[in-house]
Design a protein around this motif. Sequence first.
Motif, PDB file in Angstrom:
ATOM      1  N   HIS A 142       0.842  -1.197   0.000  1.00  0.00           N
ATOM      2  CA  HIS A 142       0.000   0.000   0.000  1.00  0.00           C
ATOM      3  C   HIS A 142       0.874   1.243   0.000  1.00  0.00           C
ATOM      4  N   TYR A 172       0.405   6.960   5.497  1.00  0.00           N
ATOM      5  CA  TYR A 172      -0.079   6.520   4.193  1.00  0.00           C
ATOM      6  C   TYR A 172      -0.655   7.689   3.403  1.00  0.00           C
ATOM      7  N   THR A 177      -6.519   4.185   2.837  1.00  0.00           N
ATOM      8  CA  THR A 177      -5.415   3.237   2.796  1.00  0.00           C
ATOM      9  C   THR A 177      -4.931   2.912   4.200  1.00  0.00           C
TER      10      THR A 177
END
Length: 240
Positions: A142, A172, A177
């Motif tokens: 991610h 992030y 996410t």
Amino acid sequence: MGTACALVGLLDLAAGVFPGFRHSRMDGLAGVFPGTVTSVAAAAGVVTGILMLMLAHGLKRGKRRAWRAAVLLLPVGAVAQVLHRHSLGGAVLSTVLLAPLIRYRAQFSALGDPRTRLRAVAAFAGLSVLSLVVGLFIVSAHPAAGTGGPTWAQRFAEVLYGLFGFDGPVAYATDQTADVVAYSLGGLGFLTAVTTAYLALRPASPVAELTTGDEERLGGTSQRKLGEPRGPPSGRPELL
């Protein structure tokens, strides 16, 4: 059936770990579901995938408990595929697999293995290592904020914090996410803790063994049913 369930488990696990698996024709439905629902579905997909991989061996051995767990987990995995990946392909595959499992349910009649405390220790060690490895894949897959990207030490710390339900040092790109990673890591930690506690707290059942008295009683019962005397006739030696 065990191999098919293992493949479904790998699909669920990959869909929860790698965000690229989410791209599909139904990805437009992402705006319909709240972000929390999508994040929980991602965590459910990861946990379901690992459990299906663990159950595959038991299904190959015809274990009744493994069959029951698979029948319950396949619909959960199907729902997670729709809510997280927004794809009907994985959901249909999980649903179709239910049909032969239910059709041939009589083939899964074997009892579970004897319960011992050592299984709890082995489960804790195995799931801890698996959770760390899968967690590193989740954190690495991610996108994070910034241009440099987190170091491996920061990723490892992020996984350790996340398994216990805390925020780690990695930032992030988006809040969604961050939620997906947090729920997925929390699900892995929850799975490790609950599985270990269940195996440690359930009563042990040692392997059943026949004592000498049991064997003598069983032998005497079978001889009486056949109309034979309990011992050899007098004056004639017993043949072994």
